[in-house]
Design an enzyme around this catalytic site. Sequence first.
Site, mmCIF file in Angstrom:
data_model
loop_
_atom_site.group_PDB
_atom_site.id
_atom_site.type_symbol
_atom_site.label_atom_id
_atom_site.label_comp_id
_atom_site.label_asym_id
_atom_site.label_seq_id
_atom_site.Cartn_x
_atom_site.Cartn_y
_atom_site.Cartn_z
ATOM 1 N N TYR A 1 0.848 -1.190 0.000
ATOM 2 C CA TYR A 1 0.000 0.000 0.000
ATOM 3 C C TYR A 1 0.889 1.247 0.000
ATOM 4 O O TYR A 1 1.632 1.480 0.948
ATOM 5 C CB TYR A 1 -0.920 0.018 1.224
ATOM 6 C CG TYR A 1 -1.968 -1.078 1.241
ATOM 7 C CD1 TYR A 1 -2.230 -1.870 0.127
ATOM 8 C CD2 TYR A 1 -2.714 -1.319 2.393
ATOM 9 C CE1 TYR A 1 -3.180 -2.868 0.154
ATOM 10 C CE2 TYR A 1 -3.671 -2.316 2.430
ATOM 11 C CZ TYR A 1 -3.910 -3.096 1.313
ATOM 12 O OH TYR A 1 -4.849 -4.083 1.339
ATOM 13 N N SER B 1 -4.851 -14.123 1.348
ATOM 14 C CA SER B 1 -5.687 -13.132 0.688
ATOM 15 C C SER B 1 -5.705 -13.443 -0.803
ATOM 16 O O SER B 1 -4.650 -13.699 -1.401
ATOM 17 C CB SER B 1 -5.106 -11.729 0.938
ATOM 18 O OG SER B 1 -5.821 -10.734 0.248
#
Length: 295
Positions: A57, A159
């Site tokens: 991120y 994920s």
Amino acid sequence: MSALTPDPVPLGNSGLSIAPIGWGMWRFAGDDVGAARARVEAALEAGIDFFDTADVYGPDNGEPFGAAEALLGRVLAEAPGLRDRMVLATKGGIVPGVPYDSGAAYLESALDASLRRMRTDHVELWQVHRPDMLTHPADLARTLERMVVSGKVLSVGVSNFTPAQIRALQAHLPFALATTQPQFSPLHTRPLWDGELDLAMELGLAVLAWSPLGGGRLSGEGAVAALLDAKAAEAGVSRAAAAYAWIMAHPARPVPIVGSQQPGRIREAADAFRLQWSRAEWYAVVEASSGHRLP
């Protein structure tokens, strides 16, 4: 369906429990530590204690790799007491330009780099961000086991894995995976059909739903939005709150990861507990999303 309540959700088999709504830091950016801290505190004020970030991120916000973790680290340096109120999760394994590396050397170095950026000595949850098809699940399992044994990670999850990839990894682990993190929203219902939510209930995985508002697409118009608006109007809440409640109504108890970076909208997420979807209403959203009537 049973009424939604703010009762905590088990974080898989980790022994921890979390609030049924989490907050994500994909768009956690900027240089204003005070403003960043206000976002963290807004989540805590809303009863959210699960904080989801990742080492990758940053670039999507025009910032360097690791920027969101580094910003959180600056917040925690300014207000160390906040860390004790969090169940902190991060992810690794995406390498811009590669794009995936779940080799032992890379993942272990990535974990250490994440901890340095966030200025903490451990995380409650570490997840493999996306599957690396060139890493055997047995090798990945050994890496994850070392992470847990080191004390740097309390629990591990995945994920964006398929149900088959989850099973293959679990088969080689000496302990249970804690989480799976799929994309899931009223506009993206694949986990209902591909077996991931069913597998989560079978294995006791917590389901962390990313992009619960369809990546912003739920702000537009359409059949799904109209159904959400009608339900939201009954309880006097926002369309977003109705969407979070729709996600949480599934018996796998998915935890929507709120992505807003506006303190008011973060606090507003708690309004999801003010409404309850009936079976007919819930399935109407499924039909509107797929464009097909259920048999």
